[in-house]
Design a protein around this motif. Structure first.
Motif, PDB file in Angstrom:
ATOM      1  N   GLN A 146       8.954   5.987  -6.558  1.00  0.00           N
ATOM      2  CA  GLN A 146       8.172   6.564  -5.469  1.00  0.00           C
ATOM      3  C   GLN A 146       8.899   6.458  -4.134  1.00  0.00           C
ATOM      4  O   GLN A 146       8.832   7.366  -3.294  1.00  0.00           O
ATOM      5  CB  GLN A 146       6.825   5.843  -5.366  1.00  0.00           C
ATOM      6  CG  GLN A 146       5.887   6.384  -4.300  1.00  0.00           C
ATOM      7  CD  GLN A 146       5.209   7.671  -4.695  1.00  0.00           C
ATOM      8  OE1 GLN A 146       4.948   7.896  -5.866  1.00  0.00           O
ATOM      9  NE2 GLN A 146       4.924   8.521  -3.728  1.00  0.00           N
ATOM     10  N   THR A 147       9.629   5.363  -3.929  1.00  0.00           N
ATOM     11  CA  THR A 147      10.270   5.128  -2.635  1.00  0.00           C
ATOM     12  C   THR A 147      11.724   5.582  -2.604  1.00  0.00           C
ATOM     13  O   THR A 147      12.366   5.487  -1.552  1.00  0.00           O
ATOM     14  CB  THR A 147      10.210   3.635  -2.271  1.00  0.00           C
ATOM     15  OG1 THR A 147      10.896   2.873  -3.280  1.00  0.00           O
ATOM     16  CG2 THR A 147       8.766   3.165  -2.172  1.00  0.00           C
ATOM     17  N   LYS A 156       0.651   8.034  -6.859  1.00  0.00           N
ATOM     18  CA  LYS A 156       0.663   6.668  -6.344  1.00  0.00           C
ATOM     19  C   LYS A 156       0.328   5.648  -7.431  1.00  0.00           C
ATOM     20  O   LYS A 156       0.816   4.515  -7.404  1.00  0.00           O
ATOM     21  CB  LYS A 156      -0.316   6.542  -5.178  1.00  0.00           C
ATOM     22  CG  LYS A 156       0.162   7.252  -3.917  1.00  0.00           C
ATOM     23  CD  LYS A 156      -0.782   7.005  -2.745  1.00  0.00           C
ATOM     24  CE  LYS A 156      -0.244   7.646  -1.472  1.00  0.00           C
ATOM     25  NZ  LYS A 156      -1.139   7.422  -0.312  1.00  0.00           N
ATOM     26  N   ASP A 193       6.858  10.567   2.876  1.00  0.00           N
ATOM     27  CA  ASP A 193       6.024   9.746   1.994  1.00  0.00           C
ATOM     28  C   ASP A 193       4.708  10.422   1.632  1.00  0.00           C
ATOM     29  O   ASP A 193       3.944   9.881   0.837  1.00  0.00           O
ATOM     30  CB  ASP A 193       5.733   8.399   2.662  1.00  0.00           C
ATOM     31  CG  ASP A 193       6.985   7.542   2.794  1.00  0.00           C
ATOM     32  OD1 ASP A 193       7.764   7.500   1.828  1.00  0.00           O
ATOM     33  OD2 ASP A 193       7.169   6.930   3.868  1.00  0.00           O
ATOM     34  N   ASP A 194       4.451  11.576   2.203  1.00  0.00           N
ATOM     35  CA  ASP A 194       3.178  12.256   1.942  1.00  0.00           C
ATOM     36  C   ASP A 194       3.406  13.762   1.811  1.00  0.00           C
ATOM     37  O   ASP A 194       2.789  14.561   2.503  1.00  0.00           O
ATOM     38  CB  ASP A 194       2.184  11.955   3.060  1.00  0.00           C
ATOM     39  CG  ASP A 194       0.763  12.373   2.714  1.00  0.00           C
ATOM     40  OD1 ASP A 194       0.429  12.391   1.509  1.00  0.00           O
ATOM     41  OD2 ASP A 194      -0.001  12.709   3.630  1.00  0.00           O
ATOM     42  N   TYR A 229      -5.161   0.679 -10.442  1.00  0.00           N
ATOM     43  CA  TYR A 229      -6.135   1.520  -9.735  1.00  0.00           C
ATOM     44  C   TYR A 229      -7.502   0.847  -9.748  1.00  0.00           C
ATOM     45  O   TYR A 229      -7.956   0.359 -10.785  1.00  0.00           O
ATOM     46  CB  TYR A 229      -6.205   2.897 -10.398  1.00  0.00           C
ATOM     47  CG  TYR A 229      -7.298   3.793  -9.856  1.00  0.00           C
ATOM     48  CD1 TYR A 229      -7.287   4.216  -8.533  1.00  0.00           C
ATOM     49  CD2 TYR A 229      -8.339   4.218 -10.671  1.00  0.00           C
ATOM     50  CE1 TYR A 229      -8.280   5.037  -8.031  1.00  0.00           C
ATOM     51  CE2 TYR A 229      -9.343   5.046 -10.192  1.00  0.00           C
ATOM     52  CZ  TYR A 229      -9.312   5.451  -8.865  1.00  0.00           C
ATOM     53  OH  TYR A 229     -10.300   6.264  -8.370  1.00  0.00           O
ATOM     54  N   ARG A 285      -0.894  14.704  -6.967  1.00  0.00           N
ATOM     55  CA  ARG A 285      -1.541  13.710  -6.109  1.00  0.00           C
ATOM     56  C   ARG A 285      -3.000  13.527  -6.534  1.00  0.00           C
ATOM     57  O   ARG A 285      -3.267  13.172  -7.682  1.00  0.00           O
ATOM     58  CB  ARG A 285      -1.406  14.149  -4.642  1.00  0.00           C
ATOM     59  CG  ARG A 285       0.037  14.349  -4.172  1.00  0.00           C
ATOM     60  CD  ARG A 285       0.868  13.070  -4.293  1.00  0.00           C
ATOM     61  NE  ARG A 285       0.258  11.962  -3.602  1.00  0.00           N
ATOM     62  CZ  ARG A 285       0.414  11.702  -2.296  1.00  0.00           C
ATOM     63  NH1 ARG A 285       1.188  12.488  -1.559  1.00  0.00           N
ATOM     64  NH2 ARG A 285      -0.160  10.664  -1.740  1.00  0.00           N
ATOM     65  N   GLU A 329       7.299   1.781  -8.179  1.00  0.00           N
ATOM     66  CA  GLU A 329       7.579   1.661  -6.748  1.00  0.00           C
ATOM     67  C   GLU A 329       8.975   2.167  -6.413  1.00  0.00           C
ATOM     68  O   GLU A 329       9.164   2.877  -5.414  1.00  0.00           O
ATOM     69  CB  GLU A 329       7.430   0.206  -6.303  1.00  0.00           C
ATOM     70  CG  GLU A 329       7.647   0.025  -4.806  1.00  0.00           C
ATOM     71  CD  GLU A 329       7.446  -1.398  -4.339  1.00  0.00           C
ATOM     72  OE1 GLU A 329       7.631  -1.658  -3.137  1.00  0.00           O
ATOM     73  OE2 GLU A 329       7.106  -2.255  -5.185  1.00  0.00           O
ATOM     74  N   ASP A 352      -5.193   9.040  -7.289  1.00  0.00           N
ATOM     75  CA  ASP A 352      -3.938   9.687  -6.900  1.00  0.00           C
ATOM     76  C   ASP A 352      -2.916   9.418  -8.000  1.00  0.00           C
ATOM     77  O   ASP A 352      -2.388   8.311  -8.120  1.00  0.00           O
ATOM     78  CB  ASP A 352      -3.454   9.126  -5.557  1.00  0.00           C
ATOM     79  CG  ASP A 352      -2.252   9.867  -4.996  1.00  0.00           C
ATOM     80  OD1 ASP A 352      -1.304  10.124  -5.752  1.00  0.00           O
ATOM     81  OD2 ASP A 352      -2.259  10.172  -3.783  1.00  0.00           O
TER      82      ASP A 352
END
Length: 242
Positions: free
Chosen positions: A83-84, A75, A108-109, A64, A38, A80, A72
């Motif tokens: 990540q999802t 992220k 998600d975190d 970014y 992260r 996408e 991060d």
């Protein structure tokens, strides 16, 4: 990357852009099929390392905004869809849950590393590698009609892929013991095929030969099925998992 004294999680993204974070001595990290590093403090070279243009490349690509730190890595560099992905998030969540006993309500975190709730053994690590989310709402339900718990859909159609999957070819645990010479202190515990239907066999770094069943078997030509050989350790364990 590990030695008996420390572990770093190294990630290469977009071919040649890389970053790494040191796992704290009292913590443990789990990496699913996405970048889990992260926020990175690149001035803290005791704990973070990166290629010189990791951040600049992200700026150049429009991923970014340097005016809005912190950087991060996950992220910025995860796609996408990666990540999802529920399967990726579940793998991360399921492993941390087993290692800490915490449910982690926000998938998600999820943290890069965590303090385990006990001193971990090889058996604890094996439990993570064999995980199908047993005891949770995400677990396979045989009433749904699927024949195995490795890849399935929930009642609402959501597809689930577990940590231990039907396509797992090998699982391994590295045991690195600084109190012994490397040739006996470093042990590569490995399974053939799925860890839930196999056993972790120790391979010491100093071995000069392996048992005959592990030398048997040929890879098929592209597009052809692999030839089954029951004298092979691979096919023996493959049969147990079917």
């Amino acid at each position: 990357m590990s030695d008996p004294n420390e572990t770093w999680i190294f990630v290469a993204a977009c071919g040649k852009y890389w970053g790494a974070e040191r796992v704290p001595d009292d913590e443990v990290a789990f990496v699913p099929n996405y970048i889990s590093i992260r926020q990175m403090d690149l001035d803290d070279t005791d704990n973070f390392l990166a290629c010189p243009d990791l951040v600049q490349h992200a700026v150049d690509e429009g991923w970014y905004d340097p005016i809005s730190p912190p950087f991060d890595f996950a992220k910025v560099y995860n796609t996408e869809s990666t990540q999802t992905s529920l399967s990726n998030k579940l793998r991360h969540w399921g492993a941390l849950r087993l290692l800490t006993g915490v449910e982690y309500p926000d998938m998600d975190d999820l943290p890069f590393s965590v303090v385990p709730n006990r001193k971990l053994s090889k058996e604890d690590v094996a439990e993570v590698m064999r995980c199908h989310y047993e005891g949770t709402v995400w677990a396979w339900d045989p009433a749904l009609g699927y024949t195995h718990p490795h890849s399935y859909r929930l009642a609402d159609g959501t597809r689930i892929r577990t940590i231990c999957t039907g396509s797992t070819d090998e699982s391994s645990i590295m045991e690195l013991r600084s109190s012994m010479p490397w040739f006996v202190g470093n042990v590569y515990w490995r399974t053939e095929c799925r860890p839930c239907s196999s056993v972790y066999v120790p391979w010491y770094s100093g071995i000069l030969s392996v048992p005959e069943p592990y030398t048997v078997g040929e890879q098929a030509e592209w597009g052809e099925p692999d030839p089954i050989d029951r004298s092979s350790a691979h096919w023996t364990f493959m049969g147990l998992g079917m």
